[in-house]
Design an enzyme around this catalytic site. Structure first.
Site, PDB file in Angstrom:
ATOM      1  CB  ALA A  78      -1.949   1.683   8.736  1.00  0.00           C
ATOM      2  NE  ARG A  79      -6.053  -3.351  11.145  1.00  0.00           N
ATOM      3  CZ  ARG A  79      -6.481  -3.481   9.878  1.00  0.00           C
ATOM      4  NH1 ARG A  79      -6.680  -2.424   9.133  1.00  0.00           N
ATOM      5  NH2 ARG A  79      -6.731  -4.684   9.380  1.00  0.00           N
ATOM      6  CG  HIS A  81     -11.647   0.430   9.114  1.00  0.00           C
ATOM      7  ND1 HIS A  81     -11.102  -0.128  10.229  1.00  0.00           N
ATOM      8  CD2 HIS A  81     -10.985  -0.126   8.072  1.00  0.00           C
ATOM      9  CE1 HIS A  81     -10.151  -0.992   9.885  1.00  0.00           C
ATOM     10  NE2 HIS A  81     -10.064  -1.014   8.576  1.00  0.00           N
ATOM     11  CB  ILE A  82     -14.891   3.425   4.018  1.00  0.00           C
ATOM     12  CG1 ILE A  82     -14.542   4.922   4.099  1.00  0.00           C
ATOM     13  CG2 ILE A  82     -16.090   3.092   4.881  1.00  0.00           C
ATOM     14  CD1 ILE A  82     -15.565   5.838   3.452  1.00  0.00           C
ATOM     15  CB  ALA A 107     -10.084  -1.771   1.401  1.00  0.00           C
ATOM     16  CG  ASP A 155     -10.382   4.658   6.561  1.00  0.00           C
ATOM     17  OD1 ASP A 155     -11.579   5.038   6.472  1.00  0.00           O
ATOM     18  OD2 ASP A 155     -10.019   3.498   6.289  1.00  0.00           O
ATOM     19  CD  GLU A 172     -11.715   1.326  13.295  1.00  0.00           C
ATOM     20  OE1 GLU A 172     -12.254   0.398  12.677  1.00  0.00           O
ATOM     21  OE2 GLU A 172     -10.649   1.830  12.938  1.00  0.00           O
ATOM     22  CG  ASP A 174       9.195  -1.136   5.545  1.00  0.00           C
ATOM     23  OD1 ASP A 174       9.699  -2.003   6.287  1.00  0.00           O
ATOM     24  OD2 ASP A 174       8.154  -1.323   4.900  1.00  0.00           O
ATOM     25  CB  ILE A 183      -0.997  -0.015   1.188  1.00  0.00           C
ATOM     26  CG1 ILE A 183      -1.990  -1.176   1.012  1.00  0.00           C
ATOM     27  CG2 ILE A 183      -1.745   1.315   1.286  1.00  0.00           C
ATOM     28  CD1 ILE A 183      -2.925  -1.406   2.182  1.00  0.00           C
TER      29      ILE A 183
END
Ligand code: NAD
Length: 323
Positions: free
Chosen positions: A237-238, A286-287, A289, A262, A267, A175, A156
């Site tokens: 991501a989270r 959380h949309i 995807a 997002d 949640e 990363d 992503i």
């Protein structure tokens, strides 16, 4: 007939889309409530379970006497599947990277642009008769010419970089596990950087890591202090990768300019969440995807894998649970 349990509560319209792409010989078992009691009862004689954002807990897995395969609808399984319970019950786990990457990458750019122009606030104000033709000018930005910092540079992160580059941005990425790839970095106009360097030098900071022990609250009070006062934070991501109280402080004190978020620490988001009172944040439920394209793409790919499983062939994107 094989029974496939869908662990998240959806709508009849959504279940209909899944049934459209299901091969013959499968029955989709769906929920009518969001209660774990119904999950434990309905999963009992299902051979396959599909997991999305709603966690598959150990009590649900223990109730699943016939379960052989858990197939995540996306990729973020660290916080949604109790892998120890799968190991204990000899159940296999596979992921569905197909269909996720593009949707989340597009949503990342969408949130960055929307935060840079205070889109949600401008829209809401206009509907209430307030016309901010000039008052938003001092706090609105173009993303052209800006540096985007990618925290996590997997599928992503890289897909987001490809899209941001079209807007004339350059990129830094942090990363520690990504294999170096000079040709890719040149093509995407990005360079590897240290974590602190990325926080200090980026105009847009975009998170693309899984949620793990190492990434929990990776962005907290100290990290916001290092960011530019004109920085925009994007998290697709989270939620718990960002310390939400620190985010509220950073946005309300002007430590950073804006955020596009997002995913949240808890949640669904309660209307009492202090983030809901801020003008300089754009939030979505959380949309990233959550498109029809992504759902159909994921389900086709997922059921191809389920068919492989029952033919006894090797699975694609299986997680080796013994590692
Ligand atoms: P990926 O596995 O391809 O990439 C994740 C990258 O994060 C890897 O390159 C990994 O090396 C890196 N990473 C791991 N720990 C790190 C750390 N401590 N610091 C920096 N980098 C680290 O996964 P992906 O497909 O790119 O997905 C990324 C994440 O996006 C998923 O894990 C999931 O949590 C999230 N996601 C969100 C949605 C949504 O709807 N909002 C949908 C799909 C995925």
């Amino acid at each position: 007939m094989k029974r496939v349990f869908y662990n998240s509560l959806g709508t009849e319209e959504m279940y209909g889309l899944i049934r459209e792409v299901m091969p013959a010989g499968y029955k989709l078992v769906t929920l009518e409530t969001d209660e774990d009691e119904e999950r434990c009862q309905k999963i009992q004689n299902c051979e396959v379970a599909i997991v999305a954002a709603k966690p598959m807990t150990s009590s649900i897995i223990k109730a699943a006497g016939a379960l052989q395969l858990v197939h995540h609808q996306g990729v973020g399984y660290h916080d949604t599947v109790d892998t120890q319970s799968l190991i204990d019950s000899g159940i296999r786990l596979a992921l569905t990277p197909a269909g996720t990457t593009i949707g989340v990458a597009e949503h990342t750019v969408l949130l960055a642009l929307a935060a840079a122009k205070r889109l949600a606030f401008a829209d809401s104000e206009l509907r209430q008769g307030r016309w901010h033709i000039n008052s938003l000018r001092p706090v609105s930005l173009e993303i052209h010419g800006k540096t985007v910092g990618y925290i996590g540079f997997g599928m992503i992160g890289q897909a987001a970089a490809e899209r941001f580059k079209v807007f004339g941005t350059t990129g830094l990425y942090f990363d520690p596990y990504a294999a170096p790839d000079k040709a890719r970095d040149e093509r995407l106009g990005v360079k590897p950087a240290g974590f602190d360097e990325l926080l200090v030098d980026s105009d847009i900071i975009s998170i693309h890591t899984p949620l793990t022990e190492d990434t929990h609250h990776l962005i907290s009070f100290d990290q916001f202090e290092m960011m530019k006062p004109t920085a925009i934070l994007v998290n697709t991501a989270r939620g718990p990768v960002v310390h939400e109280q620190a985010l509220v402080m950073a946005l309300s004190s002007g430590q950073i300019l804006a955020a596009g978020i997002d995913v949240f620490e808890s949640e669904p988001v309660s209307p009492d969440n202090p983030l809901c009172c801020l003008e300089n944040i754009v939030m979505t439920p959380h949309i990233s995807a959550g498109t029809v394209d992504a759902l159909m793409g994921k389900m086709r790919s997922l059921f191809e894998n389920v068919e492989r499983f029952f033919r006894g062939e090797p699975l694609e994107n299986e997680i080796n649970l013994t590692d």
